[in-house]
Write a protein that holds these residues in place. Structure first.
Motif, short mmCIF file in Angstrom:
data_model
loop_
_atom_site.label_atom_id
_atom_site.label_comp_id
_atom_site.label_asym_id
_atom_site.label_seq_id
_atom_site.Cartn_x
_atom_site.Cartn_y
_atom_site.Cartn_z
N ALA A 54 13.09 1.74 -10.72
CA ALA A 54 13.71 1.82 -11.81
C ALA A 54 15.48 1.42 -11.88
CB ALA A 54 14.34 3.64 -11.35
N VAL A 55 14.75 0.27 -11.56
CA VAL A 55 16.16 -0.64 -11.33
C VAL A 55 17.49 -0.38 -11.69
CG1 VAL A 55 15.31 -2.59 -13.03
CG2 VAL A 55 16.48 -3.05 -10.51
N PRO A 56 18.52 -0.36 -11.33
CA PRO A 56 20.09 -0.17 -11.87
C PRO A 56 20.13 -1.70 -12.35
CG PRO A 56 19.63 -0.18 -9.10
CD PRO A 56 19.05 -0.77 -9.38
N VAL A 57 20.82 -1.28 -13.84
CA VAL A 57 21.62 -1.81 -14.97
C VAL A 57 22.57 -1.64 -15.04
CG1 VAL A 57 20.69 -3.44 -16.60
CG2 VAL A 57 19.06 -2.27 -15.21
N GLU A 58 23.44 -3.05 -14.85
CA GLU A 58 25.32 -2.56 -14.66
C GLU A 58 25.17 -3.96 -16.11
OE1 GLU A 58 28.89 -3.94 -13.02
OE2 GLU A 58 27.55 -3.96 -11.71
N VAL A 59 26.43 -3.00 -17.00
CA VAL A 59 25.91 -3.90 -18.51
C VAL A 59 27.78 -4.01 -18.57
CG1 VAL A 59 26.46 -4.07 -20.89
CG2 VAL A 59 23.96 -3.53 -19.38
N ASN A 60 28.28 -4.91 -18.63
CA ASN A 60 29.84 -4.80 -18.59
C ASN A 60 29.85 -5.24 -19.97
OD1 ASN A 60 32.34 -5.32 -19.21
ND2 ASN A 60 31.97 -6.80 -16.60
N TRP A 61 29.94 -4.39 -20.95
CA TRP A 61 29.94 -3.69 -22.33
C TRP A 61 31.28 -4.61 -22.54
CZ3 TRP A 61 25.76 -2.83 -24.54
CH2 TRP A 61 24.78 -2.29 -24.29
N ASP A 62 32.74 -4.17 -22.05
CA ASP A 62 33.80 -5.06 -22.46
C ASP A 62 33.40 -6.92 -22.08
OD1 ASP A 62 35.10 -2.72 -23.04
OD2 ASP A 62 35.57 -2.55 -20.43
N GLN A 63 32.55 -6.80 -21.27
CA GLN A 63 32.63 -9.20 -21.63
C GLN A 63 31.50 -9.05 -22.77
OE1 GLN A 63 31.25 -9.85 -17.68
NE2 GLN A 63 33.85 -10.87 -16.90
N LEU A 64 30.76 -8.16 -22.90
CA LEU A 64 29.52 -8.25 -24.47
C LEU A 64 29.72 -8.45 -25.66
CD1 LEU A 64 25.90 -6.69 -22.41
CD2 LEU A 64 26.56 -9.12 -23.11
N ALA A 65 30.93 -7.56 -25.48
CA ALA A 65 31.34 -6.91 -26.50
C ALA A 65 32.61 -8.08 -26.97
CB ALA A 65 32.09 -5.48 -26.35
N VAL A 66 32.45 -8.84 -28.15
CA VAL A 66 33.23 -9.88 -28.80
C VAL A 66 34.27 -9.29 -30.07
CG1 VAL A 66 33.06 -11.78 -30.02
CG2 VAL A 66 31.15 -11.57 -28.26
N SER A 67 34.94 -9.85 -28.91
CA SER A 67 36.38 -8.92 -30.82
C SER A 67 36.30 -9.91 -31.98
CB SER A 67 37.07 -9.14 -30.37
OG SER A 67 38.58 -9.05 -30.53
N GLY A 68 35.89 -8.38 -32.96
CA GLY A 68 35.36 -8.76 -34.39
C GLY A 68 34.70 -8.86 -34.45
N ASP A 69 33.29 -8.46 -33.83
CA ASP A 69 31.35 -8.23 -33.82
C ASP A 69 31.38 -7.12 -34.44
OD1 ASP A 69 31.17 -11.10 -34.41
OD2 ASP A 69 30.63 -11.04 -32.76
N ALA A 70 32.23 -6.26 -34.27
CA ALA A 70 31.19 -4.82 -34.05
C ALA A 70 30.74 -4.27 -35.01
CB ALA A 70 32.91 -3.17 -34.03
N LYS A 71 30.56 -4.68 -36.20
CA LYS A 71 29.93 -4.57 -37.58
C LYS A 71 28.22 -5.25 -36.87
CE LYS A 71 31.68 -8.68 -40.33
NZ LYS A 71 32.85 -9.02 -40.31
N TYR A 72 28.20 -5.96 -35.70
CA TYR A 72 26.78 -6.42 -35.19
C TYR A 72 26.30 -5.77 -34.98
CZ TYR A 72 29.09 -9.93 -38.38
OH TYR A 72 29.14 -10.71 -39.62
N TYR A 73 27.19 -5.09 -33.91
CA TYR A 73 26.55 -4.98 -32.84
C TYR A 73 24.99 -4.06 -33.31
CZ TYR A 73 30.89 -5.51 -30.76
OH TYR A 73 32.33 -5.78 -29.69
N ALA A 74 24.80 -2.90 -34.00
CA ALA A 74 23.67 -2.38 -34.25
C ALA A 74 22.73 -3.60 -34.18
CB ALA A 74 24.06 -2.00 -35.03
N ASP A 75 22.45 -4.32 -34.75
CA ASP A 75 21.93 -5.88 -34.99
C ASP A 75 20.51 -4.93 -34.27
OD1 ASP A 75 20.62 -8.20 -35.66
OD2 ASP A 75 21.59 -8.19 -37.39
N ASP A 76 19.70 -5.96 -33.78
CA ASP A 76 18.58 -6.15 -33.19
C ASP A 76 18.27 -7.69 -32.31
OD1 ASP A 76 17.79 -3.39 -33.32
OD2 ASP A 76 16.40 -3.95 -33.95
N GLY A 77 19.22 -8.38 -33.45
CA GLY A 77 19.56 -9.75 -32.65
C GLY A 77 20.68 -9.87 -31.58
#
Length: 163
Positions: A54-77
């Motif tokens: 169970a390696v800890p995984v820290e995700v900085n979602w603020d940095q990953l979330a590109v502004s204006g792309d919210a509609k694409y987040y659910a896309d597996d790609g």
């Protein structure tokens, strides 16, 4: 079967992620929250299964979330095929035998996932760092989705060099 410790660790990670994603626009926060609830748990499990612990995984979602792309987040790609799935596949390759699994458990303390445009590189290996047991993944989401194998190869190279 997932251990209680793994579940508690995953819950703590998700709580950290949720707090981190509280910044940004409402559309981004909603999309990130939906992703965290619907898709990320399976990806986190795949990463931890591939690592063999169970390696800890820290995700900085603020940095990953590109502004204006919210509609694409659910896309597996968007996040999955460009960041989390290659990471899991690289860990699985490194941990394919006892020697690899033992090395991962001994030296991999955590994984940090983020995207910093200023320090990220189009060279996938160049956007990975391993320091103090932390594998730092600095890849742009939803870019070059066809480059699954080069991303996996970069994870393998970085880990094999440092384990």
């Amino acid at each position: 079967m997932i251990s209680r410790r793994t579940l508690l660790g995953a819950a703590a990670v998700l709580a950290t992620i949720s707090a981190a994603s509280a910044e940004g626009g409402l559309a981004e926060r909603r999309a990130i929250t939906a992703y965290q609830q619907e898709k990320y748990p399976a990806l986190l499990k795949a990463i931890q299964d591939a690592a063999g612990f169970a390696v800890p995984v820290e995700v900085n979602w603020d940095q990953l979330a590109v502004s204006g792309d919210a509609k694409y987040y659910a896309d597996d790609g968007y996040f999955g095929k460009t960041i989390f799935e290659p990471l899991a596949a690289g860990l699985k390759e490194v941990g394919k035998d006892d020697m690899g699994r033992q090395a991962l458990k001994a030296k991999l303390k955590s994984i940090r996932v983020r995207y910093d445009e200023k320090t990220s590189s189009s060279n996938y290996l160049g956007s990975l760092k391993f320091d103090g047991g932390v594998l730092d993944v600095n890849w742009r989401p939803f870019a070059n989705t066809q480059d699954f194998k080069p991303r996996v190869d970069a994870v393998v190279q970085m880990l094999e060099k440092n384990l």
